[in-house]
Motif scaffolding. Structure first.
Motif, short mmCIF file in Angstrom:
data_model
loop_
_atom_site.label_atom_id
_atom_site.label_comp_id
_atom_site.label_asym_id
_atom_site.label_seq_id
_atom_site.Cartn_x
_atom_site.Cartn_y
_atom_site.Cartn_z
N TYR A 169 -10.01 -5.82 10.73
CA TYR A 169 -10.20 -4.47 9.86
C TYR A 169 -9.42 -3.44 10.67
O TYR A 169 -9.22 -3.51 11.77
N ILE A 170 -8.86 -2.55 9.87
CA ILE A 170 -8.16 -1.26 10.46
C ILE A 170 -8.97 -0.11 9.94
O ILE A 170 -9.13 0.25 8.82
N ILE A 171 -9.16 0.87 11.05
CA ILE A 171 -9.73 2.14 10.58
C ILE A 171 -8.90 3.14 10.94
O ILE A 171 -8.51 3.46 12.13
N TYR A 172 -8.56 3.82 10.03
CA TYR A 172 -7.62 5.10 10.17
C TYR A 172 -7.79 5.99 9.07
O TYR A 172 -8.77 6.14 8.24
N THR A 173 -7.12 7.04 9.06
CA THR A 173 -7.38 8.22 7.99
C THR A 173 -6.11 8.05 7.14
O THR A 173 -4.94 8.11 7.46
N ALA A 174 -6.38 7.86 5.68
CA ALA A 174 -5.76 7.77 4.69
C ALA A 174 -5.87 8.83 4.17
O ALA A 174 -6.46 10.00 3.86
N GLN A 175 -4.16 9.15 3.32
CA GLN A 175 -3.98 10.48 2.40
C GLN A 175 -4.70 10.05 1.34
O GLN A 175 -3.95 9.21 0.45
N ILE A 176 -5.47 10.87 0.60
CA ILE A 176 -5.95 10.47 -0.89
C ILE A 176 -5.00 11.28 -1.81
O ILE A 176 -4.47 10.73 -2.81
N ASN A 177 -4.53 12.63 -1.27
CA ASN A 177 -3.41 13.09 -2.05
C ASN A 177 -2.58 14.18 -1.07
O ASN A 177 -2.87 13.97 0.22
N ALA A 178 -1.90 14.97 -1.62
CA ALA A 178 -1.18 15.80 -0.41
C ALA A 178 -1.76 16.71 0.38
O ALA A 178 -1.56 17.12 1.40
N MET A 179 -3.25 17.09 -0.08
CA MET A 179 -3.96 17.82 0.69
C MET A 179 -5.29 17.17 1.17
O MET A 179 -5.75 17.81 2.12
N GLN A 180 -5.62 16.22 0.67
CA GLN A 180 -6.99 15.73 1.20
C GLN A 180 -6.71 14.28 1.96
O GLN A 180 -5.87 13.46 1.41
N THR A 181 -7.43 14.15 3.01
CA THR A 181 -7.49 12.77 3.77
C THR A 181 -8.79 12.32 4.04
O THR A 181 -9.77 13.16 4.04
N GLU A 182 -8.82 11.01 4.25
CA GLU A 182 -10.46 10.57 4.43
C GLU A 182 -10.31 9.31 5.16
O GLU A 182 -9.35 8.64 5.17
N ALA A 183 -11.16 9.19 6.38
CA ALA A 183 -11.13 8.21 7.16
C ALA A 183 -11.68 6.75 6.60
O ALA A 183 -12.67 6.93 5.87
N GLU A 184 -11.06 5.77 6.42
CA GLU A 184 -11.27 4.56 5.76
C GLU A 184 -11.15 3.37 6.67
O GLU A 184 -10.39 3.25 7.84
N LYS A 185 -11.86 2.39 5.94
CA LYS A 185 -11.83 1.16 6.78
C LYS A 185 -11.37 -0.17 5.72
O LYS A 185 -11.66 -0.14 4.46
N LYS A 186 -10.27 -0.60 6.28
CA LYS A 186 -9.55 -1.75 5.24
C LYS A 186 -9.24 -3.16 5.93
O LYS A 186 -9.22 -3.13 7.03
N GLN A 187 -9.74 -4.23 5.25
CA GLN A 187 -9.62 -5.44 5.63
C GLN A 187 -8.21 -5.70 5.48
O GLN A 187 -7.52 -5.79 4.64
N LEU A 188 -7.69 -6.41 6.78
CA LEU A 188 -6.49 -6.97 7.00
C LEU A 188 -6.41 -8.46 6.73
O LEU A 188 -5.42 -8.96 6.30
N LEU A 189 -7.41 -9.04 7.51
CA LEU A 189 -7.34 -10.54 7.41
C LEU A 189 -8.97 -10.93 7.45
O LEU A 189 -9.65 -10.30 7.78
N PRO A 190 -8.88 -11.99 6.61
CA PRO A 190 -8.08 -12.90 5.94
C PRO A 190 -7.83 -12.20 4.42
O PRO A 190 -8.41 -11.33 4.17
N PHE A 191 -6.65 -12.72 3.89
CA PHE A 191 -6.35 -12.24 2.59
C PHE A 191 -6.85 -12.60 1.55
O PHE A 191 -7.73 -13.67 1.64
N LYS A 192 -6.94 -12.06 0.53
CA LYS A 192 -7.64 -12.45 -1.02
C LYS A 192 -6.61 -12.44 -1.77
O LYS A 192 -5.85 -11.45 -2.07
N LYS A 193 -6.91 -13.39 -2.67
CA LYS A 193 -5.87 -13.49 -3.71
C LYS A 193 -5.95 -12.18 -4.78
O LYS A 193 -5.00 -11.82 -5.28
N ALA A 194 -7.16 -11.86 -4.75
CA ALA A 194 -7.43 -10.68 -5.82
C ALA A 194 -6.69 -9.34 -5.25
O ALA A 194 -6.33 -8.44 -5.97
N ASP A 195 -6.44 -9.21 -3.92
CA ASP A 195 -5.55 -8.11 -3.50
C ASP A 195 -4.40 -7.81 -3.84
O ASP A 195 -3.36 -6.82 -3.75
N PHE A 196 -3.61 -9.05 -4.43
CA PHE A 196 -2.20 -9.03 -4.96
C PHE A 196 -2.05 -8.74 -6.34
O PHE A 196 -0.88 -8.94 -6.94
N LYS A 197 -3.25 -8.55 -7.24
CA LYS A 197 -3.21 -8.43 -8.50
C LYS A 197 -2.22 -9.34 -9.39
O LYS A 197 -1.35 -8.93 -10.06
N ILE A 198 -2.93 -10.41 -9.07
CA ILE A 198 -2.10 -11.69 -9.83
C ILE A 198 -2.40 -11.40 -11.36
O ILE A 198 -3.75 -11.70 -11.85
#
Length: 296
Positions: A169-198
């Motif tokens: 997982y990666i924990i970092y601060t993502a930009q929600i929009n031009a003025m708003q940011t939020e600390a987030e946790k995102k999964q890097l591995l393993p991948f899921k087929k659903a992540d690619f919007k098939i």
């Protein structure tokens, strides 16, 4: 109450601080524009990679034999890696605080985890709190580059391929929009087929793809590059968020300094007026005393 000299010295100190905060605001604004342009320049390449992966996955029913899509069988004993991205510097409001608190929350519930740190602020925080860091990437987060993202990715992928990590997982601060940011946790591995919007659309014919030497081998070549792009995007987005947070903090500091100057200016005028009134009273009193002395 402070005298006029002390108030003037304090006002001078605040004006000097205002110059620094205003300069930091302008520097952060310039860095933010540059980093956003770097992200925009590289986004088309990684979006193309993602769409290519989605096309391939549409033709492959299952990916259980690919290590990058395999989930850990024993969920209780799985080894989890956390990449935590903080800033090298402070004076950015709650930017660093939000990231390390989210990281602490995630780590507190994990018995078998590894911690990978980017950024001096995170390094100092976890050192002071006696938390074990498995890897400290001594790259400045002030200059995110593809080369650094590739080096980080190679180390993480190597650990994953050796089964020393089951999830990343990666924990970092993502930009929600031009003025708003939020600390987030995102999964890097393993991948899921659903992540690619098939999407399999009924009216769209499915093209024939011939993948050599095998679909799994092709995906194993593409995925590391996609992983690098994900890391690079997170680093640049975190850097943009840092500059945005610093701009907001410096703008607020400059505004507060201006408010303090106005209050001190009023106080200075009152003290000065009181001093003048005191001098006039003393002169008048002295004149009256001299007049009485002469009349005697």
């Amino acid at each position: 109450m402070a005298n006029a000299k002390e108030i003037k010295e304090r006002m001078k100190s605040i004006r000097d601080t205002m110059k620094i905060t205003n300069a930091m605001y302008m520097i952060s604004s310039s860095k933010l524009k540059k980093s956003k342009k770097n992200l925009e320049d590289t986004e088309p390449y990684f979006y193309t990679l993602q769409s290519t992966m989605a096309r391939i996955l549409r033709h492959i029913p299952e990916m259980e034999d690919n290590i990058y899509f395999q989930s850990a069988e024993n969920k209780q004993e799985k080894k989890i890696g956390y990449i935590v991205v903080t800033a090298d510097k402070g004076l950015a409001g709650a930017y660093n605080h939000n990231v390390v608190k989210l990281a602490e929350k995630e780590l507190s519930g994990q018995k078998n985890s590894k911690l990978f740190i980017l950024g001096e602020q995170g390094r100092h925080y976890f050192e002071q709190h006696g938390m074990n860091m498995d890897k400290q990437f001594h790259y400045t987060v002030q200059n995110p580059t593809l080369d650094r993202a590739r080096q980080i990715s190679l180390e993480i992928l190597d650990l994953y391929q050796k089964r020393e990590l089951d999830e990343v997982y990666i924990i970092y601060t993502a930009q929600i929009n031009a003025m708003q940011t939020e600390a987030e946790k995102k999964q890097l591995l393993p991948f899921k087929k659903a992540d690619f919007k098939i999407e399999n659309l009924a009216d769209v014919p499915v093209e024939n793809l011939v993948l050599y030497p095998s679909p799994t081998e092709v995906m194993s070549r593409i995925i590391p590059n996609y992983f690098v792009g994900f890391i690079y995007g997170a680093l640049v987005e975190a850097y943009c968020s840092e500059q945005n947070a610093r701009m907001t903090a410096m703008e607020a500091a400059t505004k507060n300094a201006g408010d303090m100057l106005r209050e001190l200016d009023i106080l200075y005028k009152r003290v000065r007026q009181a001093a003048i009134t005191q001098e006039i009273t003393e002169v008048t009193g002295g004149a009256r005393a001299q007049k009485k002395k002469r009349s005697r």
